[in-house]
Design a protein around this motif. Sequence first.
Motif, mmCIF file in Angstrom:
data_model
loop_
_atom_site.group_PDB
_atom_site.id
_atom_site.type_symbol
_atom_site.label_atom_id
_atom_site.label_comp_id
_atom_site.label_asym_id
_atom_site.label_seq_id
_atom_site.Cartn_x
_atom_site.Cartn_y
_atom_site.Cartn_z
ATOM 1 N N GLY A 17 28.967 37.994 38.859
ATOM 2 C CA GLY A 17 30.362 37.679 39.106
ATOM 3 C C GLY A 17 30.832 36.453 38.348
ATOM 4 N N ALA A 18 30.009 35.417 38.319
ATOM 5 C CA ALA A 18 30.386 34.197 37.599
ATOM 6 C C ALA A 18 30.499 34.457 36.103
ATOM 7 N N ARG A 19 29.573 35.225 35.563
ATOM 8 C CA ARG A 19 29.639 35.538 34.130
ATOM 9 C C ARG A 19 30.867 36.388 33.804
ATOM 10 N N GLY A 49 33.249 43.152 34.804
ATOM 11 C CA GLY A 49 32.374 43.053 35.962
ATOM 12 C C GLY A 49 31.247 44.060 35.927
ATOM 13 N N GLU A 50 31.571 45.291 35.581
ATOM 14 C CA GLU A 50 30.528 46.321 35.499
ATOM 15 C C GLU A 50 29.520 45.997 34.406
ATOM 16 N N ALA A 69 32.560 31.082 42.069
ATOM 17 C CA ALA A 69 31.487 32.058 41.894
ATOM 18 C C ALA A 69 30.200 31.382 41.424
ATOM 19 N N LYS A 70 30.348 30.387 40.551
ATOM 20 C CA LYS A 70 29.175 29.638 40.102
ATOM 21 C C LYS A 70 28.501 28.898 41.261
ATOM 22 N N LEU A 71 29.312 28.345 42.170
ATOM 23 C CA LEU A 71 28.743 27.665 43.331
ATOM 24 C C LEU A 71 27.841 28.595 44.126
ATOM 25 N N VAL A 72 28.329 29.798 44.413
ATOM 26 C CA VAL A 72 27.530 30.757 45.181
ATOM 27 C C VAL A 72 26.285 31.166 44.397
ATOM 28 N N ALA A 73 26.454 31.435 43.110
ATOM 29 C CA ALA A 73 25.321 31.851 42.284
ATOM 30 C C ALA A 73 24.251 30.764 42.217
ATOM 31 N N LEU A 74 24.650 29.539 41.946
ATOM 32 C CA LEU A 74 23.672 28.451 41.817
ATOM 33 C C LEU A 74 22.967 28.168 43.139
ATOM 34 N N PHE A 75 23.700 28.243 44.234
ATOM 35 C CA PHE A 75 23.083 28.043 45.544
ATOM 36 C C PHE A 75 21.929 29.030 45.743
#
Length: 404
Positions: free
Chosen positions: A63-65, A127-128, A260-266
Motif C-alpha cells: 500500500g505504501a509503495r 495497487g494491484e 501507510a508507511k507508518l503501518v508498514a514500518l511498524f
Amino acid sequence: MALGAASLLATSAAVPTAVAAPAEPRTPVVLDWYDTTAETIAAAGAPTQVTNSRTWAVSWLAGARATHGVPAGVDRSDYQDAALASAVHRSLVALAPARTEQLDAAFRRTLDQIPDGPAENRGVAAGERQARSVLASREGDGLDPASVDAPFTVPPASPGVWQPTPPSYAPATQYGNRLARPFVLSGAGQFRLGPPPALDSRTYRSDLAEVRAYGAADSTQRSARQTETANFWYGSSLTLYTEPLRVALARSARSVEERAKLVALFHIASVDTQIATSDTKYTYQRWRPVTAIRTGAIDTDPGWTPLHNTPAHPDYPSGHNTYSGAAEEILSALVGPRTAPFELTSSTAPGVTREYTGWHQLTAENVDARIFSGIHTRSADEAGVTLGKKVAAQVLRESGRLFR
C-alpha cells in the motif's frame, strides 16, 4: 509524522427538501483499510503471531509503495485512496482467501466513494501491481506456520537449560523464526544479545527472588493492581498493539502515503524483531522461572506454580518485550513519544480499561507484567526491550530502500 487530528472526508447527500444536508463524515480510506486488515486477521489469521505480522507488513508495504509517485494530471487524493485500497485488498485476498467475499465488498465500498475516472483506474492498477510485487518478493520466506514451529530437539536437562514447562509440557514453539528471512535485517543474529546473567550471579538471584515472590499463583506480595497488569498484558502483543497503532494513525495529519508507511514500518519491525528474538532465545536456551524454581539449586520449591501458564519457548529474551520495544521505537520516531490520552482494553482482562498518554507506558507495563505472571525474569524482559529497539532502529535506518 507530526501528531494531529485525522482529517475526515465530508460528503453530502440529497434529501427531500430544498436544502441539501451534509451526510455523516466518512472514515478516511486509510483507517477503513486498517480496520479491514485487523478484522481479516482476527477472523482468518494464522495460529502463529509472526505470520499475522507478516500479513500486515506485506499488505501495507504494498500500500505504501502504491501511493508513492502520483501520476501527473490526476487527483492526488483519489489516486492514493484507490491505490492503497487496491494494494491492501489484493494482498489480503492472497493471504487470507477465506475472507475474499468480505474483502471484495469492502473494496467495492471504497471505490463507490471515489469518482470514476483516471485517478481511480490508475490507482487501482498501481495497487494491484505493487501487491503482486511484494507478495512475490516474500514467497518462501519461512514465515508460514509450519516453518515457524519447526521441530526443536530439547537438550538434556541441566542447570539453566530450557525444558518443556508445566502443565502441558508442550513442544517448543517459534524455533523456526530464527531460520526465516527478515525484511530488513542482514540475518536473524544481526543484533544477537549477549548471554543472560550467570546462574551464580547476584543479578540472577535477584531475578529469581522477584519472580518467585511476585509471580506465584498464590503470591501474597503481588497487589490487586499488579495482578490486573499481568492479566491485561497476557494476550497476544499483535492484538494488544492494534489499537495503539490505530490511535497514532488516526491522529496523524500526514498524507495517505506517510500513514501507510507508518503501518508498514511498524509491522516490518515486528516481524524482524520476532525473528531476532527467536535467534537469541534458541542461542542461549535459558530455562523458564518455573523450571528454575522447581528444580534449581536456589531455594528449590517443587510445588511452585506461576500465575499464568508459561509459553513453550525459552526465557531470554521476553518476546512480549521485544515487541514492545520495537513498537515504542517506531511510534516515538514517527509520531512522537507522547499523545493525548487514549483508552485501551484487553481480551485477557475483561472489563478493565486503562488510559495512556505515551508509548513508553505500554513498554513499562509489559516489563512488569511478565514478572507478575511468573513467566519471565526481569533480565529477560529488559533485554527484550533493548533488542526490539535495536531492530526497529535498523528498520528506520533502512526504510528508504523499502519504499523504492
